[in-house]
Each structure stands twice: as C-alpha cells, then as structure tokens.
Design a protein around this motif. Structure first.
Motif, PDB file in Angstrom:
ATOM      1  N   ARG A  77      33.586 -46.078 -34.350  1.00 50.54           N
ATOM      2  CA  ARG A  77      32.638 -47.090 -33.910  1.00 50.54           C
ATOM      3  C   ARG A  77      32.342 -46.897 -32.426  1.00 50.54           C
ATOM      4  NH1 ARG A  77      35.819 -52.435 -35.522  1.00 50.54           N
ATOM      5  NH2 ARG A  77      37.400 -51.232 -34.402  1.00 50.54           N
ATOM      6  N   VAL A  78      31.266 -47.485 -31.984  1.00 53.58           N
ATOM      7  CA  VAL A  78      30.939 -47.450 -30.555  1.00 53.58           C
ATOM      8  C   VAL A  78      32.103 -48.077 -29.782  1.00 53.58           C
ATOM      9  CG1 VAL A  78      29.415 -48.358 -28.766  1.00 53.58           C
ATOM     10  CG2 VAL A  78      28.457 -47.489 -30.916  1.00 53.58           C
ATOM     11  N   GLY A  79      32.527 -47.388 -28.728  1.00 48.51           N
ATOM     12  CA  GLY A  79      33.642 -47.848 -27.922  1.00 48.51           C
ATOM     13  C   GLY A  79      34.947 -47.139 -28.216  1.00 48.51           C
ATOM     14  N   ASP A  80      35.027 -46.460 -29.371  1.00 45.37           N
ATOM     15  CA  ASP A  80      36.237 -45.697 -29.692  1.00 45.37           C
ATOM     16  C   ASP A  80      36.379 -44.504 -28.758  1.00 45.37           C
ATOM     17  OD1 ASP A  80      37.004 -47.325 -31.780  1.00 45.37           O
ATOM     18  OD2 ASP A  80      36.135 -46.055 -33.351  1.00 45.37           O
ATOM     19  N   ARG A  81      37.618 -44.177 -28.442  1.00 44.81           N
ATOM     20  CA  ARG A  81      37.920 -42.962 -27.678  1.00 44.81           C
ATOM     21  C   ARG A  81      38.287 -41.865 -28.671  1.00 44.81           C
ATOM     22  NH1 ARG A  81      42.552 -43.903 -25.418  1.00 44.81           N
ATOM     23  NH2 ARG A  81      42.440 -42.562 -23.597  1.00 44.81           N
ATOM     24  N   VAL A  82      37.692 -40.691 -28.471  1.00 47.89           N
ATOM     25  CA  VAL A  82      37.884 -39.615 -29.442  1.00 47.89           C
ATOM     26  C   VAL A  82      38.103 -38.278 -28.751  1.00 47.89           C
ATOM     27  CG1 VAL A  82      36.478 -40.760 -31.210  1.00 47.89           C
ATOM     28  CG2 VAL A  82      35.398 -39.126 -29.635  1.00 47.89           C
ATOM     29  N   VAL A  83      38.778 -37.395 -29.491  1.00 50.22           N
ATOM     30  CA  VAL A  83      38.804 -35.971 -29.184  1.00 50.22           C
ATOM     31  C   VAL A  83      38.216 -35.273 -30.402  1.00 50.22           C
ATOM     32  CG1 VAL A  83      40.756 -36.010 -27.590  1.00 50.22           C
ATOM     33  CG2 VAL A  83      41.177 -35.835 -30.052  1.00 50.22           C
ATOM     34  N   ALA A  84      38.011 -33.966 -30.303  1.00 53.49           N
ATOM     35  CA  ALA A  84      37.384 -33.269 -31.426  1.00 53.49           C
ATOM     36  C   ALA A  84      37.852 -31.828 -31.484  1.00 53.49           C
ATOM     37  CB  ALA A  84      35.857 -33.306 -31.308  1.00 53.49           C
ATOM     38  N   GLN A  85      38.033 -31.350 -32.716  1.00 55.28           N
ATOM     39  CA  GLN A  85      38.295 -29.934 -32.895  1.00 55.28           C
ATOM     40  C   GLN A  85      37.055 -29.152 -32.486  1.00 55.28           C
ATOM     41  OE1 GLN A  85      39.028 -30.714 -36.984  1.00 55.28           O
ATOM     42  NE2 GLN A  85      37.129 -29.794 -37.691  1.00 55.28           N
ATOM     43  N   PRO A  86      37.215 -27.977 -31.862  1.00 57.45           N
ATOM     44  CA  PRO A  86      36.046 -27.198 -31.454  1.00 57.45           C
ATOM     45  C   PRO A  86      35.147 -26.806 -32.630  1.00 57.45           C
ATOM     46  CG  PRO A  86      38.005 -26.417 -30.329  1.00 57.45           C
ATOM     47  CD  PRO A  86      38.469 -27.399 -31.364  1.00 57.45           C
ATOM     48  N   THR A  87      35.730 -26.619 -33.815  1.00 57.44           N
ATOM     49  CA  THR A  87      34.945 -26.234 -34.987  1.00 57.44           C
ATOM     50  C   THR A  87      34.009 -27.368 -35.386  1.00 57.44           C
ATOM     51  OG1 THR A  87      36.754 -24.852 -35.800  1.00 57.44           O
ATOM     52  CG2 THR A  87      35.053 -25.478 -37.390  1.00 57.44           C
ATOM     53  N   TYR A  88      32.699 -27.101 -35.365  1.00 57.19           N
ATOM     54  CA  TYR A  88      31.753 -28.128 -35.771  1.00 57.19           C
ATOM     55  C   TYR A  88      31.074 -27.806 -37.087  1.00 57.19           C
ATOM     56  CZ  TYR A  88      27.438 -25.547 -34.670  1.00 57.19           C
ATOM     57  OH  TYR A  88      26.409 -24.638 -34.670  1.00 57.19           O
ATOM     58  N   SER A  89      31.222 -26.554 -37.554  1.00 55.06           N
ATOM     59  CA  SER A  89      30.568 -26.164 -38.793  1.00 55.06           C
ATOM     60  C   SER A  89      31.343 -25.040 -39.472  1.00 55.06           C
ATOM     61  CB  SER A  89      29.131 -25.693 -38.501  1.00 55.06           C
ATOM     62  OG  SER A  89      28.522 -25.182 -39.666  1.00 55.06           O
ATOM     63  N   THR A  90      31.547 -25.151 -40.780  1.00 48.30           N
ATOM     64  CA  THR A  90      32.156 -24.101 -41.601  1.00 48.30           C
ATOM     65  C   THR A  90      31.417 -24.066 -42.930  1.00 48.30           C
ATOM     66  OG1 THR A  90      33.769 -25.585 -42.612  1.00 48.30           O
ATOM     67  CG2 THR A  90      34.437 -24.486 -40.563  1.00 48.30           C
ATOM     68  N   CYS A  91      31.861 -23.189 -43.819  1.00 49.12           N
ATOM     69  CA  CYS A  91      31.198 -23.108 -45.126  1.00 49.12           C
ATOM     70  C   CYS A  91      31.580 -24.268 -46.044  1.00 49.12           C
ATOM     71  CB  CYS A  91      31.528 -21.781 -45.806  1.00 49.12           C
ATOM     72  SG  CYS A  91      33.210 -21.679 -46.483  1.00 49.12           S
ATOM     73  N   ASP A  92      32.750 -24.896 -45.772  1.00 49.38           N
ATOM     74  CA  ASP A  92      33.262 -26.025 -46.564  1.00 49.38           C
ATOM     75  C   ASP A  92      33.593 -25.653 -48.004  1.00 49.38           C
ATOM     76  OD1 ASP A  92      33.123 -27.877 -44.474  1.00 49.38           O
ATOM     77  OD2 ASP A  92      31.023 -28.338 -44.905  1.00 49.38           O
ATOM     78  N   GLN A  93      33.617 -24.343 -48.331  1.00 48.32           N
ATOM     79  CA  GLN A  93      33.836 -23.939 -49.715  1.00 48.32           C
ATOM     80  C   GLN A  93      34.950 -22.915 -49.885  1.00 48.32           C
ATOM     81  OE1 GLN A  93      29.974 -22.498 -50.924  1.00 48.32           O
ATOM     82  NE2 GLN A  93      29.156 -24.561 -51.244  1.00 48.32           N
ATOM     83  N   CYS A  94      35.295 -22.160 -48.848  1.00 48.94           N
ATOM     84  CA  CYS A  94      36.309 -21.114 -48.994  1.00 48.94           C
ATOM     85  C   CYS A  94      37.700 -21.729 -49.091  1.00 48.94           C
ATOM     86  CB  CYS A  94      36.246 -20.137 -47.823  1.00 48.94           C
ATOM     87  SG  CYS A  94      36.788 -20.830 -46.233  1.00 48.94           S
ATOM     88  N   ARG A  95      38.670 -20.920 -49.454  1.00 49.39           N
ATOM     89  CA  ARG A  95      40.044 -21.409 -49.630  1.00 49.39           C
ATOM     90  C   ARG A  95      40.600 -22.032 -48.355  1.00 49.39           C
ATOM     91  NH1 ARG A  95      43.572 -16.129 -50.816  1.00 49.39           N
ATOM     92  NH2 ARG A  95      41.790 -15.688 -52.177  1.00 49.39           N
ATOM     93  N   TYR A  96      40.153 -21.527 -47.202  1.00 53.52           N
ATOM     94  CA  TYR A  96      40.664 -22.029 -45.932  1.00 53.52           C
ATOM     95  C   TYR A  96      40.079 -23.403 -45.600  1.00 53.52           C
ATOM     96  CZ  TYR A  96      41.742 -17.100 -45.911  1.00 53.52           C
ATOM     97  OH  TYR A  96      42.186 -15.861 -46.278  1.00 53.52           O
TER      98      TYR A  96
END
Length: 342
Positions: A80-99
């Motif tokens: 939500r707005v106001g939350d403090r966050v960090v993020a993994q550098p990965t922003y996009s993957t295939c979302d389908q491989c075993r990994y």
C-alpha cells in the motif's frame, strides 16, 4: 526527477540528468527512493567492464535500495502507499522454466534486471513490478534497509556451504559482500578468518568489528595458519580474483567446501586437479533466491547495528562521480546515495 544515466557500455559515459518520473501500470508500484547503495557491478558498468545490451541504453543505474511506496497500480495487492519496500533486482523472467517455478529466478536465461536491462534506483523515484518487492518492517532503519539486497547475496552464499559451529571459515575479499558474508558466517557460530591485501586495512578493521576471529593481509596466510595449526573447512570466495581462488583451494582441507560468490569480468584459471585430489565440494552462488529475501529481512532485524559498520558515507546524487571514483580507489566500504535529501 534526477537520475544517474548510463549512456554507453564502453565506460564512463554516465551523467546526472533530469528525466521523467516513470508511469506505472496495473501491476506496478512507484517508489520514492530513500537510500541506494553503490555495488561492484555498478562500478563495472561505470568503467565499461560489464556487458550491457546497447538496445536498453540509456538506462538508470542502481539496484540496491530501500524506498517508500507513493503510488500503486489498480491490481497491486502486495503493498500500500506508505509501505517501505526493497526489491530483488530481477524484474522479469519467463515464469515457466524449472528455476522460475522454484523461485530460483536468478538462473532463468530470460532474466531481466533493474539497473541493467531496465531503469534502476539511482534516481528520486523508481518503477517496480509487484512480484519484485518485499515489505520492510519498521524495526529496520532506512540505512540498514539499503543493505538488504547485498546481504541476500551473503546469505545465499553462506547457506550453500552448510556451515557448522565447529567449522573454520575463510572469507577472501573484504569488500561489502565479503564483509557481510563474514557477518553471516558468524551467525552459525563458526570461526571466521577474513583475508585481504595491504589495500584492505580499513575493511579488515571493520571485519574484526563484525566479529571475525582473525584477519590477514600478510600475503602469506598459508604459513600463518600452519604455525597456528588451523585447518580451513569452508572457503567463501568474495573477490572474483584468481589469486584468492588459488589461495582458497590451496588452504581448504580435503573434502572441504568452496563457494564462489565474487564475480569477475575475466576468465579465471582453476586447478581442477586440486579439486579432484582433495575431493573438494565446489559450487557457485549468484544473487539470491526468493527464500533468501525473507531470511535476510529477518536476519537484518538482529544484525543491523553491525551491518551498518560497512557504510562509510552518504552522498546526494549530484556527487555520484565522487562516490564512484572513491569506491574504485578503495573498493569500499559502502557508499549510499540519498536521492530525496535536498
């Protein structure tokens, strides 16, 4: 907004510019960057020693940060707005491989990262995908929160070594990742040795404050350990330097464990006969998996006062060249940018 922009992958074509605040889509968030750390790969990009697809240039650098959510897309449920966050550098993957299906997104061959393939966090605001982010509790300060990403790298590498309380662990390369790796290794109750060179005097002092049992920059660690009767069970190599790799393989006891955490833009020559004759267990560690982020956030709540010892100074974005050049000269300790501090 201000942003630090890489224009050319050949090096030192980096500028501070006024750019548009990014527009978010339905599954994205806009984050006001509070702190952002200079990473070794940022320095490689700055000097032209890291490969970048020219099709993505110009690109905003940076991937280590903590920020506050200021806007969310219509379908965002994780924050939500106001939350403090960090993020993994990965922003996009295939979302389908075993990994990807196992949360091991750093191994996906279609992986894309902020600060490399898409605009990063060396700016006043950053656009993130919802599946990148992790909420940061109020118990963790902004300064410590900016260290969560590099600490995930240390956690991943140390956990792969299956460290036991009776082990002696050698950490080679006392940069930011090496220092944090030593800190993580101490959480297992192990005896930790951190080695470096004469240029690492300041960093080795920090290693001692982090709990390292022994540091060395003599250039003759094998003789020193032999005199003391110390045997090395685990090597966590954090420099990406061939001399450090050789040192670690040489000192490691038979059936010991070697984890390569540090990266290099050059090929390293490794003696596989040393590995074979001593039946060493050798593995690599790159980035961090999804599970490591939750582990790291919990760990940071307990170790943040020590983790902050690696932070040397804070700089506004306008002083980015000073920050980069200082890091190039001494390899650390950590410098954090404060993009929204006027």
């Amino acid at each position: 907004m201000e942003g630090i922009i890489l224009h050319d992958s050949q090096g030192k074509m980096v500028t501070l510019e006024n750019i548009e605040i990014p527009q978010i889509e339905e599954h994205q968030l806009l984050v006001q960057v509070k702190r952002a750390g200079i990473c070794g790969t940022d320095l490689k990009l700055y000097t032209g020693n890291y490969s970048v697809d020219n099709d993505v240039l110009p690109v905003v650098l940076g991937h280590e940060f903590i920020g506050e959510v200021v806007a969310i897309g219509d379908k965002v449920n994780k924050a939500r707005v106001g939350d403090r966050v960090v993020a993994q550098p990965t922003y996009s993957t295939c979302d389908q491989c075993r990994y990807c299906l196992r949360g091991e997104f750093t191994l996906c061959n279609k992986r894309k990262r902020i600060g490399f393939d898409s605009n990063g966090v060396f700016a006043e605001f950053a656009k993130l995908n919802e599946n990148q982010i992790y909420l940061v509790p109020d118990s963790i300060s902004d300064d410590a929160g900016a260290l969560i990403e590099p600490l995930t790298v240390a956690v991943r590498g140390a956990y792969k070594a299956n460290i036991q309380p009776t082990d002696t662990v050698l950490v080679t390369g006392p940069g930011s990742i090496g220092l944090l790796t030593a800190l993580v290794a101490k959480q297992f109750g192990a005896t930790v040795i951190v080695s470096g060179t004469l240029a690492d005097a300041e960093r080795l002092e920090i290693a001692t404050k982090l709990g390292a049992d022994m540091t060395d920059m003599s250039g003759d660690l094998p003789t020193l350990l032999q005199k003391k009767g110390i045997t090395v069970d685990v090597v966590l190599e954090c420099s990406g330097n061939s001399n450090a790799v050789d040192l670690g393989l040489n000192l490691l006891r038979p059936k010991g464990t070697f984890v390569q955490i540090g990266t290099s833009s050059k090929k390293l020559n490794v003696s596989f006969m040393d590995i074979a004759y001593k039946e060493l267990k050798v593995t690599g560690s790159i980035g961090a998996f999804k599970e490591d982020w939750y582990t790291t956030i919990n760990l940071m709540e307990r170790v943040q006062s020590k983790a902050l010892l690696i932070v040397k100074k804070f700089l506004p974005l306008k002083d980015f060249e000073k920050g980069f050049e200082e890091c190039l000269q001494n390899g650390g300790p950590k410098i954090l940018f404060t993009p929204n501090s006027k």
